[in-house]
Design a protein around this motif. Structure first.
Motif, PDB file in Angstrom:
ATOM      1  N   ASP A 225      80.930  -0.085 -49.354  1.00  0.00           N
ATOM      2  CA  ASP A 225      80.801  -1.360 -50.386  1.00  0.00           C
ATOM      3  C   ASP A 225      81.830  -2.269 -49.635  1.00  0.00           C
ATOM      4  N   GLY A 226      81.502  -3.660 -49.956  1.00  0.00           N
ATOM      5  CA  GLY A 226      82.248  -4.740 -49.318  1.00  0.00           C
ATOM      6  C   GLY A 226      81.926  -4.902 -48.036  1.00  0.00           C
ATOM      7  N   LEU A 227      81.273  -4.127 -47.115  1.00  0.00           N
ATOM      8  CA  LEU A 227      81.247  -4.577 -45.900  1.00  0.00           C
ATOM      9  C   LEU A 227      80.156  -5.306 -45.429  1.00  0.00           C
ATOM     10  N   ASP A 228      80.252  -6.458 -44.729  1.00  0.00           N
ATOM     11  CA  ASP A 228      79.319  -7.237 -44.316  1.00  0.00           C
ATOM     12  C   ASP A 228      79.265  -7.854 -42.990  1.00  0.00           C
ATOM     13  N   ILE A 229      78.680  -7.194 -42.083  1.00  0.00           N
ATOM     14  CA  ILE A 229      79.126  -7.232 -40.655  1.00  0.00           C
ATOM     15  C   ILE A 229      78.418  -8.745 -40.519  1.00  0.00           C
ATOM     16  N   TYR A 230      77.359  -9.044 -41.035  1.00  0.00           N
ATOM     17  CA  TYR A 230      76.727 -10.810 -40.719  1.00  0.00           C
ATOM     18  C   TYR A 230      77.584 -11.749 -41.284  1.00  0.00           C
TER      19      TYR A 230
END
Length: 183
Positions: free
Chosen positions: A85-90
């Motif tokens: 949750d909350g991890l957005d690589i882009y």
């Protein structure tokens, strides 16, 4: 072939190399106690130099950690089934680097944070530890914590203070009793 095309040719990785990197990342991620997401070069900014990158990798080796520079698409493929949750690589700007550590989470966070204070090109996005993604603020909170030794010294000082106060009170009471009994 133009000079531009020739240089681009050497920068592109083959599918085989990308597959090897992905396999390595998939192998190392589950065994890591902490994964710190960093940016070492943002668009329009000067990134870490080769010597700074070498110093960072050397520092991390001393705490049984590694630094990897891997494309966002490969990172996304490696963590696809994890769903943090909350991890957005882009959503992370710039070139991404990962610190993978299987040792003391606090020491690794502190080491990387201290390095970033001396090398402003290194930025943080957060970290994954205990199967959860910690945003930047939570990661920095961990990184800024005092060392274990400092916390132990503070604890001992706090435990000693009441005992010292009690000793002083008992000592003064004993002196007053001796003074009162001799008069």
């Amino acid at each position: 072939m133009s000079k531009q095309t020739k240089n681009t040719k050497y920068l592109m990785k083959s599918k085989t190399n990308k597959a090897k990197e992905l396999a390595l990342l998939k192998d190392k991620l589950p065994n890591s106690k902490v994964v710190v997401f960093t940016s070492f070069s943002k668009a329009g900014e000067k990134g870490l130099s080769v010597s700074q990158m070498t110093a960072l990798k050397k520092l991390l080796r001393s705490s049984n950690s590694e630094y990897f520079v891997i494309k966002k698409t490969l990172i996304d493929l490696a963590i696809k089934d994890k769903r943090y949750d909350g991890l957005d690589i882009y959503g992370m700007d710039g070139s991404i680097g990962l610190v993978l550590g299987d040792n003391d989470v606090y020491k690794i966070a502190k080491d990387v944070y201290e390095f970033s204070k001396k090398n402003s090109s290194l930025h943080f996005w957060g970290a994954v530890t205990d199967g959860k993604f910690l945003g930047l603020d939570a990661f920095l909170e961990i990184a800024k914590m005092p060392s274990r030794e400092t916390l132990i010294v503070r604890l001992l000082g706090m435990m000693k203070y009441p005992l010292t106060g009690l000793y002083v009170v008992l000592s003064e009471t004993a002196k007053q009793r001796v003074a009162n009994s001799s008069s």
